[in-house]
Motif scaffolding. Structure first.
Motif, PDB file in Angstrom:
ATOM      1  N   LYS A   1      -0.090   6.627   8.029  1.00 39.83           N
ATOM      2  CA  LYS A   1      -1.446   7.005   8.437  1.00 39.83           C
ATOM      3  C   LYS A   1      -1.982   6.113   9.553  1.00 39.83           C
TER       4      LYS A   1
ATOM      5  N   LEU B   1      -4.571   0.125   9.471  1.00 40.24           N
ATOM      6  CA  LEU B   1      -4.193   0.464   8.101  1.00 40.24           C
ATOM      7  C   LEU B   1      -5.436   0.910   7.335  1.00 40.24           C
ATOM      8  N   PRO B   2      -5.315   1.908   6.452  1.00 36.11           N
ATOM      9  CA  PRO B   2      -6.497   2.496   5.817  1.00 36.11           C
ATOM     10  C   PRO B   2      -7.349   1.527   5.014  1.00 36.11           C
ATOM     11  N   TYR B   3      -6.742   0.454   4.464  1.00 36.56           N
ATOM     12  CA  TYR B   3      -7.498  -0.430   3.585  1.00 36.56           C
ATOM     13  C   TYR B   3      -7.558  -1.855   4.139  1.00 36.56           C
TER      14      TYR B   3
ATOM     15  N   ALA C   1       0.300  11.121   6.123  1.00 33.36           N
ATOM     16  CA  ALA C   1       1.224  10.302   5.339  1.00 33.36           C
ATOM     17  C   ALA C   1       2.705  10.606   5.522  1.00 33.36           C
TER      18      ALA C   1
ATOM     19  N   ASN D   1       0.541   5.254   3.517  1.00 35.08           N
ATOM     20  CA  ASN D   1      -0.581   4.636   4.220  1.00 35.08           C
ATOM     21  C   ASN D   1      -0.138   3.926   5.492  1.00 35.08           C
TER      22      ASN D   1
ATOM     23  N   THR E   1       0.785  -1.231   0.000  1.00 32.19           N
ATOM     24  CA  THR E   1       0.000   0.000   0.000  1.00 32.19           C
ATOM     25  C   THR E   1       0.819   1.284   0.000  1.00 32.19           C
TER      26      THR E   1
END
Length: 395
Positions: free
Chosen positions: A341, A372-374, A347, A338, A334
């Motif tokens: 983050k 983690l963002p995703y 970032a 990220n 990623t």
């Protein structure tokens, strides 16, 4: 490192070189002209690589859509190669062959016609002949058979042949670990094949599904051990990590690709990992083509070089090696922004270092897995670490 600091460093490097010039040179004029030229050349190089990738990406997406539209005329269910399957269609689009790396099976589908029915498919000249040919397919042949690859790379047949002139490796060479040859494999696999017929809006489809031996995925990984060990040793990374990432990214499908696009065993993105690793390896950033990245040995080296960059440059501010490895795995999927983050909400990896270094590696893992963002990357981290344990035990 932020951009103003990079600019200052380049200026200092230039001044140090300036001190070596003969006394007759005007320092003011040299500095004002040559340093500006130096900065412009650096910026021009970045723009060139960016433009090269945009042009390549456009060609790739155009080729993808063009091929997909052609297939939709004849097939209700269009399947295209990705990280989980390798797909080939016959030139006349009446046959589709799918090697499913996740479900560990081969599916050969035929459009039924006056010449093709269940009896003809089961005949010696039917699916058995096609299966034997598939098991004898080289990586070079598979790449030249792929319309998307041909159109997006703008390479002639002679250029493709030159790229793979020393590579006659079979795509499915792992079958050699189980059977004496392709004919023997076909004889054994035909005994467990299941045939079915389905009605579709495009006409009836006859499909032969061939379940594969349960040990085959391990044998598939084994054929890349030597290349992974060599690449990992060269770039000073853990070979088990190289294999774990390749397993997670592609299931060891050497012709894997994604929509980004990313290519090969370690799913190298030409504009990011490919660009950065090519500069580390050769001193010059350039856009790598799918033809290059479908070469398994080269792909493993590019992926290993990029892991080296992540651990020794982009994430070197993380003091604990285990925490650094966790972050490198997540960043491989990623990007470092990220990863930052997850710890500080924005970032800046430079600012995240201070927070990460105050945490235990166990806590770093927990934060990455949860914040983690995703979701894809959160799952990716868990999968890679699971495979990592397996390959550490094997190696």
């Amino acid at each position: 490192m932020n951009r103003p600091m990079k600019h200052k460093m380049k200026r200092r490097q230039f001044i140090s070189r300036l001190a070596l010039l003969p006394f007759g040179f005007s320092a003011v004029n040299v500095f004002s002209d040559s340093f500006d030229d130096f900065v412009k050349s650096q910026q021009a190089g970045v723009e060139r690589v960016k433009n090269d990738f945009q042009a390549y990406q456009e060609r790739y997406l155009d080729a993808f859509e063009q091929h997909k539209r052609e297939l939709e005329h004849d097939w209700q269910t269009v399947e295209l190669s990705n990280q989980e399957i390798w797909v080939e269609y016959s030139r006349n689009l009446t046959k589709k062959t799918v090697v499913d790396y996740v479900h560990n099976e081969i599916r050969i589908s035929y459009k039924a016609s006056d010449d093709i029915d269940s009896q003809s498919v089961l005949a010696p000249t039917g699916f058995k002949k096609d299966l034997t040919a598939l098991l004898q397919r080289t990586e070079y042949q598979a790449i030249t058979n792929d319309p998307i690859n041909r159109l997006s790379n703008n390479l002639s047949a002679s250029q493709l042949e030159q790229s793979f002139q020393t590579n006659q490796r079979l795509v499915l060479s792992e079958f050699n670990a189980f059977y004496e040859n392709a004919n023997s494999a076909t004889t054994a696999l035909s005994k467990v094949a299941v045939i079915s017929t389905a009605e579709t809006r495009k006409g009836p489809i006859i499909t032969v599904t061939i379940p594969l031996p349960t040990q085959l995925p391990i044998k598939r990984a084994e054929k890349y051990y030597a290349s992974a060990l060599k690449a990992a040793d060269k770039w000073n990374v853990d070979p088990a990590l190289v294999l774990a990432i390749a397993h997670t990214e592609s299931h060891f499908n050497p012709l894997a690709r994604s929509h980004i696009p990313a290519f090969g065993l370690m799913q190298i993105v030409p504009a990011s990992a490919g660009k950065d690793a090519s500069k580390l390896m050769t001193g010059k950033s350039r856009i790598l083509t799918s033809t290059e990245l479908f070469d398994a040995d080269f792909n493993l080296e590019i992926g290993s070089a990029y892991l080296n960059l992540l651990q020794t440059r982009y994430l070197k501010g993380i003091s604990d090696p285990i925490s650094r490895q966790y972050c490198a795995i997540a960043a491989y999927n990623t990007g470092t922004g990220n990863v930052a983050k997850a710890f500080i909400g924005h970032a800046s990896m430079q600012r995240a270092f201070g927070v990460i270094n105050q945490l235990s590696s166990v806590r770093v893992y927990e934060i990455l897995k949860n914040d983690l963002p995703y979701e894809e990357t959160r799952n990716y981290l868990v999968k890679v670490l699971g495979h990592l344990e397996t390959y550490q035990a094997i190696l």
